[in-house]
Write an enzyme that holds these catalytic residues in place. Structure first.
Site, PDB file in Angstrom:
ATOM      1  N   HIS A  73      20.371 -10.896 -23.730  1.00 15.87           N
ATOM      2  CA  HIS A  73      20.152 -11.085 -22.448  1.00 15.87           C
ATOM      3  C   HIS A  73      18.486 -11.019 -22.416  1.00 15.87           C
ATOM      4  CE1 HIS A  73      21.454 -11.113 -18.001  1.00 15.87           C
ATOM      5  NE2 HIS A  73      20.253 -11.407 -18.259  1.00 15.87           N
ATOM      6  N   ASN A 107      17.260 -19.888 -16.237  1.00 13.85           N
ATOM      7  CA  ASN A 107      16.526 -19.745 -14.799  1.00 13.85           C
ATOM      8  C   ASN A 107      14.933 -19.981 -15.163  1.00 13.85           C
ATOM      9  OD1 ASN A 107      16.013 -17.181 -16.103  1.00 13.85           O
ATOM     10  ND2 ASN A 107      16.495 -16.111 -13.831  1.00 13.85           N
ATOM     11  N   ASP A 318      18.176  -7.101 -20.774  1.00 15.19           N
ATOM     12  CA  ASP A 318      17.909  -8.078 -19.505  1.00 15.19           C
ATOM     13  C   ASP A 318      16.340  -8.003 -19.150  1.00 15.19           C
ATOM     14  OD1 ASP A 318      17.920  -9.714 -17.246  1.00 15.19           O
ATOM     15  OD2 ASP A 318      19.133  -8.562 -16.138  1.00 15.19           O
ATOM     16  N   GLY A 337      13.659  -7.091 -11.519  1.00 14.95           N
ATOM     17  CA  GLY A 337      13.877  -7.257 -13.048  1.00 14.95           C
ATOM     18  C   GLY A 337      12.613  -6.411 -13.582  1.00 14.95           C
TER      19      GLY A 337
HETATM   20 ZN   LIG Z   1      21.445 -11.428 -14.018  1.00 17.06          ZN
HETATM   21 ZN   LIG Z   2      19.214 -11.615 -16.496  1.00 21.42          ZN
END
Ligand SMILES: [Zn+2]
Ligand SMILES: [Zn+2]
Length: 437
Positions: A73, A107, A318, A337
């Site tokens: 991720h 994304n 992430d 994030g």
């Molecule tokens: Zn996410």
């Molecule tokens: Zn993510």
């Protein structure tokens, strides 16, 4: 072992391979970018070492030698936000964090929802210091309205699909995505947060959000999303992978579903097993703002327990780079994030291994063989014939996280200044050293 000459030999380290069930001092032999074997001490090995140049031998005495770490991720931001990260800089950050492979999220701008963008990322990743596997979109433009051409994405090499950043809110579309995914034998990854329940929340809904006067995003937003998707996974017989699981009840839902034989897997991020929402009020550090949010102590403990009992299959970062000027604002205005590629290993060692929750074998499994199996990737093992992607870890090396040392183009980490234990000693990709500190 034959007498053929090897390109590289790693000697003296403790070799850990969860697939082979191997965990002892041994030599790792590399030839033509592949693992040529693992050998224990012998007269033959001593003789072999004498035939090699110093440059062909890595002394890993006191270190751990493990399959190259895999992060399923990661946001690489290219195309579209090359000021925040590029495929090249993201892969340098990966190598510095001990990762030889990453799965990148769709994304970007434009979205990775068609073959051209998959190809673009793959081309840009050519020659980078990590393997880049593309995760394509579930829906066109990640809008949740119309399925992307999933077959085309897979044909071009996408290893999974997700609308990460967005929950596929429409259950009929999610059901059809799961149905299609079965034909291509890929997992459908879900950012499991019901958007109606999140309702613009900027941190976990709790005593802390009330105290700080910030709009909360409730844990039930994740629980509802996870339960719905488990139900759809069960009825379709497809493979569901829940991304960045963060709440007690979501972990319990996955545990229960696995017990019933539902094909669900999940991942947890370091920030969810290290931090709690109590951190936010200290200085309103916008680098603590993530989706899903950092939660309560009880949730954090549940994530740790899910890692311990195997409910949670993977540890993923992430990694989400953001420009400094975008994070330099009020907490509720900041984008969500944090970066994570370069701190994950140290956080796993310091917060999971040193505290007795996981041993190295368990931790390595969640960062190598489990990700490789779930996403169908190369590597994840040091078995003969596997790609020679190897991470050598200095297991007790103490270090301090420094923003200026990050290889990532972005510095948005709340872990800057933290003292960690466990550092990368060498990262080897296809038999070549791509990182040494
Ligand atoms: Zn996410
Ligand atoms: Zn993510």
């Amino acid at each position: 072992m034959t007498s053929k000459k090897f390109d590289l030999v790693i000697k003296g380290g403790r070799v850990i391979d969860p697939v082979l069930g191997f965990g002892q001092d041994a030599y790792v032999l590399i030839k033509d970018g592949l693992i040529a074997g693992i050998e224990t001490e012998s007269a033959e090995m001593t003789r072999l070492l004498k035939t090699l140049d110093d440059s062909q031998v890595i002394d890993a005495t006191g270190k751990l030698v493990v399959p190259g770490l895999i992060d399923v991720h990661v946001h690489l931001r290219e195309p579209g936000r090359e000021d925040e990260e590029t495929i090249e800089s993201g892969c340098r950050a990966a190598a510095a964090g001990g990762f030889t492979a990453v799965c990148c999220m769709p994304n970007t701008t434009p979205r990775i929802d068609n073959q051209e963008t998959v190809k673009f990322v793959q081309d840009r990743a050519e020659g980078a210091t990590a393997r880049v596997y593309v995760v394509g979109a579930i829906t066109k433009n990640l809008e949740g309205k119309e399925l992307a051409e999933i077959g085309d994405l897979v044909k071009m090499g996408a290893v999974a699909i997700t609308d990460d950043g967005h929950y596929v809110q429409n259950p009929d579309i999610m059901r059809r995505a799961l149905e299609y995914s079965k034909m291509f034998k890929i997992p459908v990854c879900q950012h499991a947060e019901d958007q109606y329940l999140v309702s613009g929340g900027v941190m976990n809904e709790s005593f802390e959000s009330t105290r700080l006067g910030l709009k909360g995003s409730p844990a039930v937003a994740e629980e509802v999303a996870v339960l719905r998707d488990i139900a759809l996974c069960r009825v379709t017989g497809a493979r569901l992978h829940i991304q960045h699981i963060s709440t007690r009840r979501a972990v319990e839902a996955v545990r229960q579903a696995k017990r019933e034989g539902v094909n669900v897997t999940t991942e947890a991020c370091p920030h969810h097993f290290v931090l709690t929402d109590e951190e936010i009020g200290k200085e309103f550090n916008t680098n603590l703002k993530v989706n899903p949010p950092i939660r309560t102590r009880e949730d954090r403990q549940a994530v740790i327990e899910g890692l311990v009992d195997g409910t949670i299959d993977c540890i993923a970062s992430d990694h989400a780079p953001h420009a400094e000027e975008e994070k330099d604002c009020e907490f509720d205005q900041a984008p969500s994030g944090m970066i994570g590629l370069e701190t994950t290993l140290g956080l796993v060692k310091t917060y999971l291994i040193d505290r007795g929750y996981l041993d190295w074998g368990d931790a390595i499994r969640k960062m190598t063989s489990n990700p490789a199996r779930i996403f169908g990737l190369q590597g994840g093992t040091l078995a003969e014939g596997a790609v020679a992607d190897i991470t050598i870890i200095d297991p007790d090396k103490k270090w301090t996280v420094r923003a200026e040392k990050f290889r990532s183009r972005s510095k948005n980490s709340p872990f800057v200044g933290m003292k960690l234990s466990g550092q990368v000693y060498r990262t080897i990709l296809g038999g070549k050293v791509v990182f040494e500190p």
